[in-house]
Design a protein around this motif. Structure first.
Motif, short mmCIF file in Angstrom:
data_model
loop_
_atom_site.label_atom_id
_atom_site.label_comp_id
_atom_site.label_asym_id
_atom_site.label_seq_id
_atom_site.Cartn_x
_atom_site.Cartn_y
_atom_site.Cartn_z
N GLY A 56 0.19 -8.05 2.06
CA GLY A 56 -0.53 -7.05 2.82
C GLY A 56 0.35 -6.34 3.83
O GLY A 56 1.48 -6.76 4.12
N ARG A 57 -0.17 -5.27 4.39
CA ARG A 57 0.59 -4.47 5.35
C ARG A 57 0.59 -5.13 6.72
O ARG A 57 -0.46 -5.53 7.23
CB ARG A 57 -0.01 -3.06 5.44
N VAL A 58 1.77 -5.25 7.32
CA VAL A 58 1.90 -5.85 8.65
C VAL A 58 1.33 -4.90 9.69
O VAL A 58 1.59 -3.69 9.67
CB VAL A 58 3.38 -6.16 8.96
N LEU A 59 0.57 -5.46 10.63
CA LEU A 59 -0.01 -4.68 11.72
C LEU A 59 0.83 -4.86 12.99
O LEU A 59 1.11 -5.99 13.38
CB LEU A 59 -1.44 -5.15 12.00
N THR A 60 1.20 -3.77 13.61
CA THR A 60 1.80 -3.84 14.95
C THR A 60 0.66 -3.96 15.95
O THR A 60 -0.32 -3.23 15.86
CB THR A 60 2.63 -2.58 15.24
N PRO A 61 0.73 -4.88 16.89
CA PRO A 61 -0.37 -5.02 17.86
C PRO A 61 -0.62 -3.73 18.62
O PRO A 61 0.31 -2.96 18.91
CB PRO A 61 0.13 -6.12 18.80
#
Length: 354
Positions: free
Chosen positions: A174-179
């Motif tokens: 899945g795509r990594v989320l930046t906080p």
């Protein structure tokens, strides 16, 4: 038609029947043995973004509506000797995409030692080979020259295509989320003044192997003593989950809350297992045990915007199935001595600094 011609047609018919029987037997054989070469079965269709067959977990049962969570237990009351101030380290939210699957605290010198991807803020050089000297020599994303290393497993949107970082070999897809935001706050003790952390202090919180260590695992245990990370939603600061991901109402963001141990043995910057030189205070009183002294307690609070529903998961070791109870974080102190002195003064004098 002559008799000879009829015999030739009959022979051809028998050969055809035999061939059909043989093909039927091969199909039956494939059905029994699961041979892919005979009759390959179609790939399973993934209908849920958290399908464990496709992504190594989590399952829909790993999510719960935050509105149904019980309120948190009340924290210990502050005593007259309490240190009530805070210092906030301003280090960004990893806008520069500093990530790798290393952990120099737990597996020093081992590339991909974590088997899951970490987000880093603070020290710009943090990787498997980091040392006190290398951290001291590197740059930082933090204000005021704080070269400490702050890191945690990334959060991903499940069921989505990965970004430039790609998937990994642990089933973390899945795509990594930046906080959206990262708050790194050093807090005091409800019972005493704090003393300075020693330079080079290593600290971990949470249990990256909590699932197989018992929290929700096959033995049915409801908790694991080191599973400390908590999950919530903005607007629900009074309730948190440990073994469930939160399902937030519309307009609310996912929150990861990671409190670090804050009672130091006064001698060591690390220990075997990384948990005996720096321990948690008593949950009921907030007091450090005999032989330990309070130091500023680091709290990480990470917020994320995610689609509604069970659409996200933290990276984990493969066997941990991306369970929320395995969330964890790491810290290595590389603050200049003057900055650490400022942290201690702010906390002990009851001020809000940053």
């Amino acid at each position: 038609m002559t008799a000879a011609h009829r015999r030739r047609l009959g022979a051809r018919h028998l050969i055809l029947v035999a061939l059909l029987a043989l093909l039927g037997s091969a199909g039956a054989f494939a059905a029994v043995t699961g041979s892919a070469s005979a009759h390959p079965s179609p790939s399973p269709r993934v209908t849920d973004p958290t399908d464990s067959h496709a992504h190594g977990g989590p399952s829909p049962a790993d999510f719960a509506d935050i509105r149904r969570a019980r309120p948190d237990a009340r924290p210990p009351l502050n005593q007259p000797s309490a240190s009530t101030g805070t210092f906030t380290a301003r280090c960004g939210r990893n806008e520069n995409g500093h990530r790798n699957p290393d952990n120099f605290i737990v597996t020093p010198g081992v590339r991909n030692g974590a088997h899951h991807l970490h987000d880093y803020v603070g020290n710009l050089s943090t990787d498997a080979f980091s040392t006190d000297d290398s951290l001291r020599a590197a740059g930082t994303t933090c204000a005021r020259g704080d070269k400490s290393a702050y890191f945690w497993p990334v959060l991903r949107l499940t069921g989505t295509e990965p970004g430039p970082e790609g998937n990994d070999d642990g089933g973390n897809s899945g795509r990594v989320l930046t906080p959206d935001s990262v708050a790194l706050t050093f807090r005091g003790s409800p019972t005493a003044k704090v003393t300075a952390m020693p330079e080079g202090l290593r600290a971990i919180t949470g249990d990256a192997k909590a699932f197989t260590n018992g929290a929700g695992g096959a033995n049915g245990s409801k908790d694991a003593k080191d599973a400390r990370a908590r999950w919530s939603c903005t607007g629900f600061a009074d309730r948190h989950l440990t073994d469930k991901y939160p399902l937030c109402p519309r307009g609310s963001s996912v929150v990861r809350l990671l409190d670090f141990p804050s009672c130091w043995d006064g001698r060591h910057t690390d220990s075997a297992g990384h948990r005996t030189h720096l321990v948690f205070p008593d949950a009921a009183t907030g007091r450090c045990g005999r032989g330990f002294t309070p130091v500023p307690q680091l709290r990480m609070e990470l917020t994320y915007s995610v689609p509604r529903g069970p659409s996200f998961a933290v990276d984990s070791f493969p066997e941990q199935l991306r369970k929320p109870v395995t969330d964890h974080a790491d810290f290595a102190d590389a603050m200049p001595a003057g900055l650490m002195a400022t942290v201690v003064r702010c906390v002990n004098e009851g001020r809000r600094c940053g």
